[in-house]
Design a protein around this motif. Structure first.
Motif, PDB file in Angstrom:
ATOM      1  N   PHE A  27       0.848  -1.184   0.000  1.00 37.48           N
ATOM      2  CA  PHE A  27       0.000   0.000   0.000  1.00 37.48           C
ATOM      3  C   PHE A  27       0.891   1.244   0.000  1.00 37.48           C
ATOM      4  O   PHE A  27       2.090   1.163   0.260  1.00 37.48           O
ATOM      5  CB  PHE A  27      -0.960   0.027   1.195  1.00 37.48           C
ATOM      6  N   THR A  28       0.297   2.393  -0.301  1.00 38.92           N
ATOM      7  CA  THR A  28       1.058   3.631  -0.368  1.00 38.92           C
ATOM      8  C   THR A  28       1.208   4.212   1.028  1.00 38.92           C
ATOM      9  O   THR A  28       0.284   4.822   1.577  1.00 38.92           O
ATOM     10  CB  THR A  28       0.352   4.650  -1.284  1.00 38.92           C
ATOM     11  N   LEU A  29       2.383   4.006   1.597  1.00 40.85           N
ATOM     12  CA  LEU A  29       2.612   4.340   2.994  1.00 40.85           C
ATOM     13  C   LEU A  29       2.357   5.818   3.292  1.00 40.85           C
ATOM     14  O   LEU A  29       1.832   6.146   4.363  1.00 40.85           O
ATOM     15  CB  LEU A  29       4.042   3.961   3.375  1.00 40.85           C
ATOM     16  N   GLU A  30       2.689   6.690   2.357  1.00 39.98           N
ATOM     17  CA  GLU A  30       2.550   8.133   2.596  1.00 39.98           C
ATOM     18  C   GLU A  30       1.100   8.578   2.764  1.00 39.98           C
ATOM     19  O   GLU A  30       0.834   9.686   3.220  1.00 39.98           O
ATOM     20  CB  GLU A  30       3.199   8.925   1.459  1.00 39.98           C
ATOM     21  N   ASP A  31       0.157   7.735   2.389  1.00 43.32           N
ATOM     22  CA  ASP A  31      -1.269   8.049   2.530  1.00 43.32           C
ATOM     23  C   ASP A  31      -1.833   7.613   3.879  1.00 43.32           C
ATOM     24  O   ASP A  31      -3.032   7.751   4.126  1.00 43.32           O
ATOM     25  CB  ASP A  31      -2.080   7.371   1.422  1.00 43.32           C
ATOM     26  N   TYR A  32      -0.940   7.126   4.741  1.00 48.96           N
ATOM     27  CA  TYR A  32      -1.403   6.536   5.999  1.00 48.96           C
ATOM     28  C   TYR A  32      -0.727   7.164   7.211  1.00 48.96           C
ATOM     29  O   TYR A  32       0.359   7.738   7.126  1.00 48.96           O
ATOM     30  CB  TYR A  32      -1.119   5.028   6.003  1.00 48.96           C
ATOM     31  N   ALA A  33      -1.408   7.015   8.315  1.00 45.97           N
ATOM     32  CA  ALA A  33      -0.809   7.250   9.615  1.00 45.97           C
ATOM     33  C   ALA A  33      -0.503   5.894  10.224  1.00 45.97           C
ATOM     34  O   ALA A  33      -1.266   4.936  10.041  1.00 45.97           O
ATOM     35  CB  ALA A  33      -1.753   8.031  10.519  1.00 45.97           C
ATOM     36  N   ILE A  34       0.612   5.808  10.907  1.00 42.81           N
ATOM     37  CA  ILE A  34       1.031   4.572  11.554  1.00 42.81           C
ATOM     38  C   ILE A  34       1.033   4.775  13.060  1.00 42.81           C
ATOM     39  O   ILE A  34       1.580   5.765  13.568  1.00 42.81           O
ATOM     40  CB  ILE A  34       2.436   4.150  11.097  1.00 42.81           C
ATOM     41  N   GLY A  35       0.446   3.844  13.741  1.00 42.78           N
ATOM     42  CA  GLY A  35       0.460   3.874  15.196  1.00 42.78           C
ATOM     43  C   GLY A  35       1.289   2.737  15.749  1.00 42.78           C
ATOM     44  O   GLY A  35       1.323   1.648  15.179  1.00 42.78           O
ATOM     45  N   TRP A  36       1.970   3.010  16.844  1.00 42.18           N
ATOM     46  CA  TRP A  36       2.651   1.959  17.608  1.00 42.18           C
ATOM     47  C   TRP A  36       1.809   1.686  18.851  1.00 42.18           C
ATOM     48  O   TRP A  36       1.426   2.607  19.575  1.00 42.18           O
ATOM     49  CB  TRP A  36       4.050   2.391  18.016  1.00 42.18           C
ATOM     50  N   TYR A  37       1.571   0.398  19.081  1.00 44.01           N
ATOM     51  CA  TYR A  37       0.736  -0.028  20.183  1.00 44.01           C
ATOM     52  C   TYR A  37       1.522  -0.970  21.081  1.00 44.01           C
ATOM     53  O   TYR A  37       2.405  -1.695  20.610  1.00 44.01           O
ATOM     54  CB  TYR A  37      -0.515  -0.738  19.665  1.00 44.01           C
ATOM     55  N   ARG A  38       1.165  -0.975  22.333  1.00 43.90           N
ATOM     56  CA  ARG A  38       1.820  -1.849  23.300  1.00 43.90           C
ATOM     57  C   ARG A  38       0.752  -2.570  24.119  1.00 43.90           C
ATOM     58  O   ARG A  38      -0.210  -1.960  24.583  1.00 43.90           O
ATOM     59  CB  ARG A  38       2.710  -1.021  24.239  1.00 43.90           C
ATOM     60  N   GLN A  39       0.967  -3.862  24.279  1.00 46.92           N
ATOM     61  CA  GLN A  39       0.106  -4.635  25.169  1.00 46.92           C
ATOM     62  C   GLN A  39       0.960  -5.292  26.230  1.00 46.92           C
ATOM     63  O   GLN A  39       1.715  -6.224  25.950  1.00 46.92           O
ATOM     64  CB  GLN A  39      -0.702  -5.684  24.416  1.00 46.92           C
ATOM     65  N   ALA A  40       0.855  -4.765  27.432  1.00 48.73           N
ATOM     66  CA  ALA A  40       1.592  -5.325  28.560  1.00 48.73           C
ATOM     67  C   ALA A  40       0.845  -6.543  29.081  1.00 48.73           C
ATOM     68  O   ALA A  40      -0.366  -6.680  28.878  1.00 48.73           O
ATOM     69  CB  ALA A  40       1.728  -4.274  29.647  1.00 48.73           C
ATOM     70  N   PRO A  41       1.566  -7.428  29.756  1.00 48.04           N
ATOM     71  CA  PRO A  41       0.916  -8.627  30.295  1.00 48.04           C
ATOM     72  C   PRO A  41      -0.266  -8.274  31.199  1.00 48.04           C
ATOM     73  O   PRO A  41      -0.146  -7.464  32.106  1.00 48.04           O
ATOM     74  CB  PRO A  41       2.041  -9.298  31.093  1.00 48.04           C
ATOM     75  N   GLY A  42      -1.409  -8.869  30.902  1.00 51.02           N
ATOM     76  CA  GLY A  42      -2.587  -8.650  31.717  1.00 51.02           C
ATOM     77  C   GLY A  42      -3.288  -7.322  31.503  1.00 51.02           C
ATOM     78  O   GLY A  42      -4.233  -6.991  32.233  1.00 51.02           O
ATOM     79  N   LYS A  43      -2.845  -6.571  30.515  1.00 52.91           N
ATOM     80  CA  LYS A  43      -3.438  -5.249  30.273  1.00 52.91           C
ATOM     81  C   LYS A  43      -3.963  -5.148  28.848  1.00 52.91           C
ATOM     82  O   LYS A  43      -3.603  -5.951  27.988  1.00 52.91           O
ATOM     83  CB  LYS A  43      -2.419  -4.146  30.536  1.00 52.91           C
ATOM     84  N   GLU A  44      -4.792  -4.168  28.625  1.00 50.89           N
ATOM     85  CA  GLU A  44      -5.294  -3.935  27.291  1.00 50.89           C
ATOM     86  C   GLU A  44      -4.237  -3.270  26.421  1.00 50.89           C
ATOM     87  O   GLU A  44      -3.348  -2.583  26.914  1.00 50.89           O
ATOM     88  CB  GLU A  44      -6.558  -3.060  27.349  1.00 50.89           C
ATOM     89  N   ARG A  45      -4.376  -3.489  25.153  1.00 52.67           N
ATOM     90  CA  ARG A  45      -3.490  -2.835  24.189  1.00 52.67           C
ATOM     91  C   ARG A  45      -3.748  -1.334  24.195  1.00 52.67           C
ATOM     92  O   ARG A  45      -4.909  -0.902  24.240  1.00 52.67           O
ATOM     93  CB  ARG A  45      -3.738  -3.411  22.795  1.00 52.67           C
ATOM     94  N   GLU A  46      -2.664  -0.558  24.133  1.00 52.95           N
ATOM     95  CA  GLU A  46      -2.811   0.888  24.116  1.00 52.95           C
ATOM     96  C   GLU A  46      -1.915   1.491  23.047  1.00 52.95           C
ATOM     97  O   GLU A  46      -0.812   1.007  22.781  1.00 52.95           O
ATOM     98  CB  GLU A  46      -2.452   1.499  25.471  1.00 52.95           C
TER      99      GLU A  46
END
Length: 129
Positions: A27-46
């Motif tokens: 896909f055309t990367l420049e047309d997108y926003a990229i997010g970094w997410y983290r899911q710690a043990p026992g927690k929801e992804r943020e």
């Protein structure tokens, strides 16, 4: 076929550094926003960081602001998350995700929502001395 592939996770000591990569294809990367997410043990992804690939603007959650830096290399179709002064609470599975820039109002969206178009498989970051 759109694809995101993370790499660079591993074992790091508290106070150490690590650089994660998110390689995009199909896909055309420049047309997108990229997010970094983290899911710690026992927690929801943020969502913790985001970047609009088109102009390089970024946003961060307070928990990582000043320690993590998200950047882009459009020649390599890759987004990076440079992690510094890593803390034990930074441990978890890190994933990148893409959302069409035209479908959202700003980078804050990716910090508070995980409704994205594409996701990578994630990479594990373990923090231990």
């Amino acid at each position: 076929q759109a694809q995101l592939v993370e790499s660079g996770g591993g074992l790091v000591q508290p106070g150490g550094s690590l650089r994660l990569s998110c390689a995009a294809s199909g896909f055309t990367l420049e047309d997108y926003a990229i997010g970094w997410y983290r899911q710690a043990p026992g927690k929801e992804r943020e969502g913790i960081a985001s970047i609009y690939v088109g102009d390089g603007h970024t946003r961060y959650k307070d928990s990582v602001k000043g320690r993590f830096t998200v950047s882009r290399d459009t020649t390599k179709n890759t987004i990076y998350l440079q992690m510094a002064n890593i803390k034990p609470e930074d441990a978890g599975v890190y994933s990148c995700a893409a959302r069409s820039w035209s479908s959202i109002y700003g980078l804050e969206y990716l910090l508070w929502s995980d409704d994205n178009d594409f996701w990578g498989q994630g990479t594990q970051v373990t923090v231990s001395s």
